[in-house]
Design an enzyme around this catalytic site. Structure first.
Site, PDB file in Angstrom:
ATOM      1  N   GLU A  21      59.894  52.599  79.656  1.00 23.97           N
ATOM      2  CA  GLU A  21      60.791  52.887  80.757  1.00 23.97           C
ATOM      3  C   GLU A  21      60.762  52.693  82.172  1.00 23.97           C
ATOM      4  O   GLU A  21      59.601  52.083  82.491  1.00 23.97           O
ATOM      5  CB  GLU A  21      61.053  54.347  80.783  1.00 23.97           C
ATOM      6  CG  GLU A  21      59.760  55.171  81.009  1.00 23.97           C
ATOM      7  CD  GLU A  21      59.919  56.473  81.755  1.00 23.97           C
ATOM      8  OE1 GLU A  21      60.549  56.478  82.724  1.00 23.97           O
ATOM      9  OE2 GLU A  21      59.208  57.315  81.100  1.00 23.97           O
ATOM     10  N   VAL A 103      63.461  58.431  80.111  1.00 26.12           N
ATOM     11  CA  VAL A 103      63.324  58.547  78.748  1.00 26.12           C
ATOM     12  C   VAL A 103      64.882  58.431  77.681  1.00 26.12           C
ATOM     13  O   VAL A 103      65.149  57.728  76.840  1.00 26.12           O
ATOM     14  CB  VAL A 103      62.189  59.648  78.027  1.00 26.12           C
ATOM     15  CG1 VAL A 103      62.443  59.755  76.500  1.00 26.12           C
ATOM     16  CG2 VAL A 103      60.878  59.445  78.401  1.00 26.12           C
ATOM     17  N   LYS A 156      55.753  67.337  80.713  1.00 30.35           N
ATOM     18  CA  LYS A 156      55.093  67.397  81.871  1.00 30.35           C
ATOM     19  C   LYS A 156      54.738  69.046  82.278  1.00 30.35           C
ATOM     20  O   LYS A 156      55.374  69.842  81.722  1.00 30.35           O
ATOM     21  CB  LYS A 156      55.931  66.858  83.090  1.00 30.35           C
ATOM     22  CG  LYS A 156      56.189  65.332  83.043  1.00 30.35           C
ATOM     23  CD  LYS A 156      56.828  64.967  84.250  1.00 30.35           C
ATOM     24  CE  LYS A 156      57.645  63.543  84.092  1.00 30.35           C
ATOM     25  NZ  LYS A 156      58.786  63.766  83.111  1.00 30.35           N
TER      26      LYS A 156
HETATM   27  N1  PSU Z   1      56.552  60.110  82.491  1.00 34.72           N
HETATM   28  C1  PSU Z   1      55.652  60.161  83.476  1.00 34.72           C
HETATM   29  N2  PSU Z   1      56.310  60.006  84.667  1.00 34.72           N
HETATM   30  C2  PSU Z   1      57.804  60.011  84.852  1.00 34.72           C
HETATM   31  C3  PSU Z   1      58.671  60.207  83.624  1.00 34.72           C
HETATM   32  C4  PSU Z   1      57.818  60.454  82.499  1.00 34.72           C
HETATM   33  O1  PSU Z   1      54.357  60.108  83.376  1.00 34.72           O
HETATM   34  O2  PSU Z   1      58.282  60.029  86.023  1.00 34.72           O
HETATM   35  C5  PSU Z   1      59.908  60.304  83.932  1.00 34.72           C
HETATM   36  C6  PSU Z   1      60.709  59.951  82.511  1.00 34.72           C
HETATM   37  O3  PSU Z   1      61.598  58.827  82.664  1.00 34.72           O
HETATM   38  C7  PSU Z   1      61.457  61.070  82.129  1.00 34.72           C
HETATM   39  C8  PSU Z   1      61.890  61.679  83.400  1.00 34.72           C
HETATM   40  O4  PSU Z   1      62.622  61.015  81.245  1.00 34.72           O
HETATM   41  O5  PSU Z   1      60.515  61.577  84.067  1.00 34.72           O
HETATM   42  C9  PSU Z   1      62.355  63.095  83.342  1.00 34.72           C
HETATM   43  O6  PSU Z   1      63.055  63.320  84.486  1.00 34.72           O
HETATM   44  P1  PSU Z   1      64.025  64.805  84.375  1.00 34.72           P
HETATM   45  O7  PSU Z   1      62.970  65.949  84.231  1.00 34.72           O
HETATM   46  O8  PSU Z   1      64.764  64.622  85.672  1.00 34.72           O
HETATM   47  O9  PSU Z   1      64.990  64.643  83.298  1.00 34.72           O
END
Ligand code: PSU
Ligand code: MN
Length: 301
Positions: A21, A103, A156
């Site tokens: 990604e 993702v 996360k």
């Molecule tokens: N993994 C990481 N750092 C990131 C991401 C994933 O170590 O920045 C990104 C991915 O693109 C994931 C996004 O889909 O964070 C999630 O964002 P949100 O919580 O706004 O859906």
């Protein structure tokens, strides 16, 4: 849709291909580490015997297998590529926009071109205040309808991990730990939650995924913990988290800005230590994804 020659050839020959990604590069990690991490992830995929396909949108073209120069362009300040989830792709293409895929956005494109494996750092999930904000990452619903195997170090640790695991269960997304039954906590090797399954090697993961696909059209999460010796110190993690959550509240961020703000504050508070852990874990996930994609290709050819 522009498929890099090497990716197109690998797909037509049934060789292993791993989607990577670009949100992690453009919105997730600070420069210049972001581009270094992108390069290391591609190299790690190759070491596993597969071909990397970094996905992003430039001038309204979906590119599957960005060149180093295109990736630099995407991450550079004048471009300011937008963060694109799956739902944003149609409009971004129509308007000729630039964009980095999450993702959710990446697996939508990957599945469309026949790529079965992707690697990231940490999957998105249910945010801690979701009971009020309704903030749940579209990564979860995207995984519920896209049969792609995603290697991630769990979700996360800024999230409500218990609630995210419940949602993954409801959505029918398969989960197995890689050589562990403890669900990884992104910056920490162990989130404190237990998993039902552990897979011991890439071959086992490939067979599990192929069998999953016979009965289900949902995604498959392989949860690969960061090496225990490289995880973020417990106390530092919890203090940085408190600070990051306070910062997000103070700035009153909503929507797609929430996750980048939390990660940036984590980096500031930990004086860059969280960035190093993020780097270690995502490169290790890319390496494992490369091995799994190769194993899938061997099992299906
Ligand atoms: N993994 C990481 N750092 C990131 C991401 C994933 O170590 O920045 C990104 C991915 O693109 C994931 C996004 O889909 O964070 C999630 O964002 P949100 O919580 O706004 O859906
Ligand atoms: Mn969100």
């Amino acid at each position: 849709m522009l498929l890099h020659d090497e990716v197109a050839t690998a797909l037509s020959e049934g060789r292993g291909v791993v989607a990577l990604e670009t949100t992690i590069v453009v919105q997730g990690l600070p420069a210049p580490t972001n581009l270094e991490v992108a390069r290391q992830c591609e190299a790690a995929v190759r070491e596993g015997g597969s071909v990397p396909a970094t996905i992003g949108i430039l001038d309204g073209n979906v590119i599957v297998g960005l060149s180093a120069q295109q990736l630099e362009e995407l991450a550079s300040t004048p471009r300011h590529a937008a963060k694109l989830s799956a739902r944003d792709l149609g409009v971004a293409l129509a308007l000729g926009a630039d964009g980095a895929t999450t993702v959710a956005g990446t697996i939508a494109v990957a599945h469309h071109v026949g790529i079965q494996v992707m690697a990231t750092g940490g999957l998105g999930g249910v945010h801690r205040d979701a009971i009020h904000s309704f903030d749940e990452s579209a990564d979860l619903t995207a995984m519920s309808r896209t049969p792609v195997l995603v290697v991630a170090s769990g979700v996360k640790s800024i999230l409500d991990i218990g609630a995210t695991l419940e949602r993954l269960d409801s959505l029918g997304v398969a989960i197995a730990g890689f050589r562990t039954k403890r669900f990884p906590g992104f910056y920490r090797s162990d989130s404190g939650f237990e998993l039902d399954w552990s897979l011991e090697d890439a071959g086992e993961a490939a067979v599990a995924f192929l069998n999953h696909r016979r009965f289900s059209s949902t995604g498959f999460l392989v949860a690969n913990p960061v090496d225990e010796n490289r995880q973020l110190d417990h106390q530092l993690h919890d203090d940085a988290l408190t600070s990051a959550l306070a910062r997000a509240q103070q700035l009153a961020v909503t929507g797609k800005d929430v996750t980048p703000v939390l990660l940036t504050e984590f980096a500031r508070f930990s004086e860059g230590r969280s960035v190093r852990v993020n780097q270690d874990l995502v490169v290790s996930n890319a390496a494992l994804a490369g091995q799994i994609a190769t194993a899938i290709s061997r099992a299906t050819r």
